[in-house]
Every structure is written in structure tokens, then in C-alpha cells.
Design a protein around this motif. Structure first.
Motif, PDB file in Angstrom:
ATOM      1  N   ARG A 155       0.668  -1.338   0.142  1.00  0.00           N
ATOM      2  CA  ARG A 155      -0.063   0.200   0.078  1.00  0.00           C
ATOM      3  C   ARG A 155       0.999   1.208   0.113  1.00  0.00           C
ATOM      4  O   ARG A 155       1.809   1.511   0.790  1.00  0.00           O
ATOM      5  N   ALA A 171     -21.747  10.193  15.917  1.00  0.00           N
ATOM      6  CA  ALA A 171     -20.489   9.223  16.457  1.00  0.00           C
ATOM      7  C   ALA A 171     -19.955   9.071  14.804  1.00  0.00           C
ATOM      8  O   ALA A 171     -20.450   9.145  13.887  1.00  0.00           O
ATOM      9  N   GLY A 172     -18.860   8.556  15.078  1.00  0.00           N
ATOM     10  CA  GLY A 172     -17.712   8.189  14.118  1.00  0.00           C
ATOM     11  C   GLY A 172     -17.389   9.463  13.012  1.00  0.00           C
ATOM     12  O   GLY A 172     -17.390  10.628  13.506  1.00  0.00           O
ATOM     13  N   ASP A 173     -17.215   9.225  11.728  1.00  0.00           N
ATOM     14  CA  ASP A 173     -16.851  10.410  11.021  1.00  0.00           C
ATOM     15  C   ASP A 173     -17.942  11.658  10.908  1.00  0.00           C
ATOM     16  O   ASP A 173     -17.477  12.388  10.654  1.00  0.00           O
ATOM     17  N   TYR A 178      -8.129  10.304  -1.911  1.00  0.00           N
ATOM     18  CA  TYR A 178      -8.961  10.934  -1.050  1.00  0.00           C
ATOM     19  C   TYR A 178      -8.309  12.278  -0.483  1.00  0.00           C
ATOM     20  O   TYR A 178      -7.055  12.534  -0.558  1.00  0.00           O
ATOM     21  N   GLY A 217      -4.246   5.226  12.050  1.00  0.00           N
ATOM     22  CA  GLY A 217      -5.364   4.418  12.219  1.00  0.00           C
ATOM     23  C   GLY A 217      -6.534   4.784  13.095  1.00  0.00           C
ATOM     24  O   GLY A 217      -6.749   3.874  13.838  1.00  0.00           O
ATOM     25  N   LEU A 218      -6.728   5.973  13.471  1.00  0.00           N
ATOM     26  CA  LEU A 218      -7.339   6.616  14.659  1.00  0.00           C
ATOM     27  C   LEU A 218      -8.990   6.842  13.981  1.00  0.00           C
ATOM     28  O   LEU A 218      -9.812   7.141  15.046  1.00  0.00           O
ATOM     29  N   GLY A 219      -9.186   6.868  12.876  1.00  0.00           N
ATOM     30  CA  GLY A 219     -10.408   7.314  12.441  1.00  0.00           C
ATOM     31  C   GLY A 219     -11.692   6.247  12.712  1.00  0.00           C
ATOM     32  O   GLY A 219     -12.670   6.502  13.512  1.00  0.00           O
ATOM     33  N   LEU A 220     -11.576   5.054  12.324  1.00  0.00           N
ATOM     34  CA  LEU A 220     -12.616   4.167  12.464  1.00  0.00           C
ATOM     35  C   LEU A 220     -12.437   3.507  13.998  1.00  0.00           C
ATOM     36  O   LEU A 220     -13.838   3.332  14.704  1.00  0.00           O
ATOM     37  N   SER A 221     -11.433   3.258  14.469  1.00  0.00           N
ATOM     38  CA  SER A 221     -11.364   3.085  15.724  1.00  0.00           C
ATOM     39  C   SER A 221     -12.049   3.743  16.853  1.00  0.00           C
ATOM     40  O   SER A 221     -12.752   3.588  17.727  1.00  0.00           O
ATOM     41  N   PRO A 247      -5.625   9.764   8.097  1.00  0.00           N
ATOM     42  CA  PRO A 247      -5.376   8.067   8.217  1.00  0.00           C
ATOM     43  C   PRO A 247      -4.290   7.640   8.978  1.00  0.00           C
ATOM     44  O   PRO A 247      -4.063   6.517   9.328  1.00  0.00           O
TER      45      PRO A 247
HETATM   46  C1  LIG Z   1      -7.619   6.289   2.959  1.00  0.00           C
HETATM   47  C2  LIG Z   1      -8.060   5.981   4.448  1.00  0.00           C
HETATM   48  C3  LIG Z   1      -7.453   5.162   5.180  1.00  0.00           C
HETATM   49  C4  LIG Z   1      -7.992   4.818   6.561  1.00  0.00           C
HETATM   50  N1  LIG Z   1      -7.415   4.044   7.138  1.00  0.00           N
HETATM   51  C5  LIG Z   1      -8.055   3.913   8.406  1.00  0.00           C
HETATM   52  C6  LIG Z   1      -7.360   3.093   9.388  1.00  0.00           C
HETATM   53  O1  LIG Z   1      -6.228   2.216   9.154  1.00  0.00           O
HETATM   54  N2  LIG Z   1      -7.689   2.771  10.531  1.00  0.00           N
HETATM   55  C7  LIG Z   1      -8.831   3.622  10.968  1.00  0.00           C
HETATM   56  O2  LIG Z   1      -9.180   3.297  12.255  1.00  0.00           O
HETATM   57  N3  LIG Z   1      -9.363   4.385  10.412  1.00  0.00           N
HETATM   58  C8  LIG Z   1      -8.965   4.650   9.049  1.00  0.00           C
HETATM   59  N4  LIG Z   1      -9.664   5.485   8.313  1.00  0.00           N
HETATM   60  C9  LIG Z   1     -10.935   6.175   8.612  1.00  0.00           C
HETATM   61  C10 LIG Z   1     -12.014   5.250   8.424  1.00  0.00           C
HETATM   62  O3  LIG Z   1     -12.384   4.803   7.063  1.00  0.00           O
HETATM   63  C11 LIG Z   1     -13.590   6.095   8.837  1.00  0.00           C
HETATM   64  O4  LIG Z   1     -13.247   6.771  10.257  1.00  0.00           O
HETATM   65  C12 LIG Z   1     -14.735   5.329   9.079  1.00  0.00           C
HETATM   66  O5  LIG Z   1     -14.931   4.440   7.662  1.00  0.00           O
HETATM   67  C13 LIG Z   1     -15.849   6.055   9.417  1.00  0.00           C
HETATM   68  O6  LIG Z   1     -16.857   5.378   9.595  1.00  0.00           O
HETATM   69  P1  LIG Z   1     -18.432   6.060   9.640  1.00  0.00           P
HETATM   70  O7  LIG Z   1     -19.155   4.631   9.746  1.00  0.00           O
HETATM   71  O8  LIG Z   1     -18.317   6.833  10.715  1.00  0.00           O
HETATM   72  O9  LIG Z   1     -18.540   6.494   8.208  1.00  0.00           O
HETATM   73  P2  LIG Z   1     -18.554   6.077   6.984  1.00  0.00           P
HETATM   74  O10 LIG Z   1     -17.558   4.920   6.703  1.00  0.00           O
HETATM   75  O11 LIG Z   1     -18.333   7.381   5.810  1.00  0.00           O
HETATM   76  O12 LIG Z   1     -20.092   5.721   6.478  1.00  0.00           O
HETATM   77  C14 LIG Z   1     -21.074   6.600   6.144  1.00  0.00           C
HETATM   78  C15 LIG Z   1     -22.174   5.686   5.459  1.00  0.00           C
HETATM   79  O13 LIG Z   1     -23.269   6.626   5.291  1.00  0.00           O
HETATM   80  C16 LIG Z   1     -23.582   6.550   4.057  1.00  0.00           C
HETATM   81  N5  LIG Z   1     -24.508   7.981   3.739  1.00  0.00           N
HETATM   82  C17 LIG Z   1     -24.083   9.118   3.480  1.00  0.00           C
HETATM   83  N6  LIG Z   1     -25.223   9.857   3.180  1.00  0.00           N
HETATM   84  C18 LIG Z   1     -26.206   8.953   3.432  1.00  0.00           C
HETATM   85  C19 LIG Z   1     -27.545   9.426   3.288  1.00  0.00           C
HETATM   86  N7  LIG Z   1     -28.247  10.777   3.163  1.00  0.00           N
HETATM   87  N8  LIG Z   1     -28.422   8.485   3.362  1.00  0.00           N
HETATM   88  C20 LIG Z   1     -27.997   7.195   3.599  1.00  0.00           C
HETATM   89  N9  LIG Z   1     -26.774   6.874   3.903  1.00  0.00           N
HETATM   90  C21 LIG Z   1     -25.890   8.005   3.630  1.00  0.00           C
HETATM   91  C22 LIG Z   1     -22.384   6.538   3.134  1.00  0.00           C
HETATM   92  O14 LIG Z   1     -22.508   5.959   2.112  1.00  0.00           O
HETATM   93  C23 LIG Z   1     -21.412   5.609   4.070  1.00  0.00           C
HETATM   94  O15 LIG Z   1     -21.732   4.313   3.829  1.00  0.00           O
HETATM   95  C24 LIG Z   1      -9.252   5.532   6.875  1.00  0.00           C
HETATM   96  C25 LIG Z   1      -9.737   6.637   6.085  1.00  0.00           C
HETATM   97  C26 LIG Z   1      -9.138   6.840   4.802  1.00  0.00           C
HETATM   98  C27 LIG Z   1      -9.953   7.910   3.892  1.00  0.00           C
END
Ligand SMILES: Cc1cc2nc3c(=O)[nH]c(=O)nc-3n(C[C@H](O)[C@H](O)[C@H](O)COP(=O)(O)OP(=O)(O)OC[C@H]3O[C@@H](n4cnc5c(N)ncnc54)[C@H](O)[C@@H]3O)c2cc1C
Length: 154
Positions: A12, A77-79, A59, A89-93, A86
Motif C-alpha cells: 500500500r 458518532a464516527g466520521d 482521498y 489508524g485512529l478514524g474508524l477505531s 489516516p
Molecule cells: C485512505 C483512508 C485510510 C483509512 N485508514 C484507516 C485505518 O487504518 N484505521 C482506522 O481506524 N480508520 C481509517 N480510516 C478512517 C475510516 O475509514 C473512517 O473513520 C470510518 O470509515 C468512518 O466510519 P463511519 O461509519 O463513521 O462513516 P462512513 O464509513 O463514511 O459511513 C457513512 C455511510 O453513510 C452513507 N451515507 C451518507 N449519506 C447518506 C444518506 N443521506 N443516506 C443514507 N446513507 C448515507 C455513506 O454512503 C456511508 O456508507 C481511513 C480513511 C481513509 C480515507
């Protein structure tokens, strides 16, 4: 950043590009960027025929926190609550920990052990964790990449 992510030689590779360029330009510039990255790893004159690209996924990086993660009956909650780069790796966790804490609050309310004000506490605690832990750590990781001399980083 280049990291070996499988036992069968899959890497990667992450690198920066200007915001102004188009998606097509990103794809076009990819072989030369990869060649430059690999040359720093000691692999010279790599041609696209030497490797297979499994995926390219551009991205944009963000670093931000909602002013509150509770507004009345709306809870974030979350993003939707916070974003970070990234590296580390603190975003998802962080999002998973938000949900774990929020579930405990909701169970506490359902069982009569806590009032609605615990949702304000949820907001305070999760925002504090972002400000004191997630933001400083991920920002530091990001700055480490930028502050290094590519000639000596390896
Ligand atoms: C390149 C990259 C690498 C990363 N690596 C890591 C890592 O190694 N470890 C880590 O912990 N984190 C990592 N992250 C961060 C992680 O991907 C995010 O923090 C996580 O996916 C957020 O989850 P979420 O469910 O809050 O939001 P999202 O994953 O964004 O989910 C939101 C969902 O809501 C849907 N949605 C949006 N609007 C609507 C609507 N109006 N109606 C219905 N659905 C809707 C979207 O389609 C999506 O599926 C990385 C991010 C990037 C960009």
C-alpha cells in the motif's frame, strides 16, 4: 508512505498530490510517482509492466471536530462527529469507541440508571478524547511524514 500489507508482495503506497489536479491527471501521474517512491526504497527504473495495480483510491485529508456531538435528540458518532487523517489508524477505531460509549449511555437511560443529561456527558467525553488524544496523535504522525528529508527517511 509505503507498507507491505500481505505475504504475497502487495504494497500500500500513499503519497501527496496538489488539490488542483483532476482525477485523470492523478491516474496519468501515478507511474512516475510510484517510480519516485520506489527509487527511495532502492528499487530503480520501475516500469508499469513490472507490477500490477490492484486499486487507486484518491482521498482528501480532513482534521475536524463537531462543536457538539449532541443536539437534542440528534447524536453524532464516527466520521459525522470527527475526522482525522489516516496516519495512525485512529478514524474508524475512534468511531467504534464513540458507539460503545453511546450504547452504554442509552442502556443506562433505558434501565433508569441515568438521566438524559448523560448524553451531554457523552458529547463532552468524546470531544475531549478527540482533542487530547486523536487530534494530537494523528497530527503528529502526519507532520512526521512532511517534516522528514526523503533522502534519509528510510
Ligand atoms: C485512505 C483512508 C485510510 C483509512 N485508514 C484507516 C485505518 O487504518 N484505521 C482506522 O481506524 N480508520 C481509517 N480510516 C478512517 C475510516 O475509514 C473512517 O473513520 C470510518 O470509515 C468512518 O466510519 P463511519 O461509519 O463513521 O462513516 P462512513 O464509513 O463514511 O459511513 C457513512 C455511510 O453513510 C452513507 N451515507 C451518507 N449519506 C447518506 C444518506 N443521506 N443516506 C443514507 N446513507 C448515507 C455513506 O454512503 C456511508 O456508507 C481511513 C480513511 C481513509 C480515507
Amino acid at each position: 508512505m509505503a507498507a507491505l500489507i500481505s505475504n504475497d508482495g502487495c504494497w500500500r503506497v500513499t503519497y501527496g498530490e496538489p488539490h488542483s489536479i483532476t482525477h485523470d491527471e492523478l491516474i496519468e501521474r501515478h507511474p512516475q510517482k510510484l517510480r519516485a517512491v520506489l527509487s527511495h526504497l532502492g528499487v530503480q527504473n520501475v516500469d508499469p509492466s513490472d507490477y500490477q495495480v490492484a486499486n487507486i483510491s484518491p482521498y482528501k485529508i480532513h482534521q475536524c471536530l463537531a462543536q457538539s456531538v449532541r443536539i437534542g435528540r440528534i447524536l453524532l458518532a464516527g466520521d459525522s462527529a470527527h475526522l482525522c487523517n489516516p496516519f495512525g489508524g485512529l478514524g474508524l477505531s475512534g468511531g467504534i469507541v464513540d458507539v460503545g460509549g453511546l450504547v452504554d449511555c442509552l442502556i443506562g437511560m433505558h434501565e433508569g440508571a441515568a438521566g438524559e443529561d448523560i448524553l451531554d456527558r457523552y458529547s463532552e467525553v468524546r470531544r475531549e478524547k478527540y482533542e487530547k488524544l486523536v487530534n494530537p496523535t494523528s497530527s503528529h504522525n502526519f507532520e512526521r511524514l512532511f517534516d522528514q528529508d526523503p533522502e534519509t527517511a528510510l
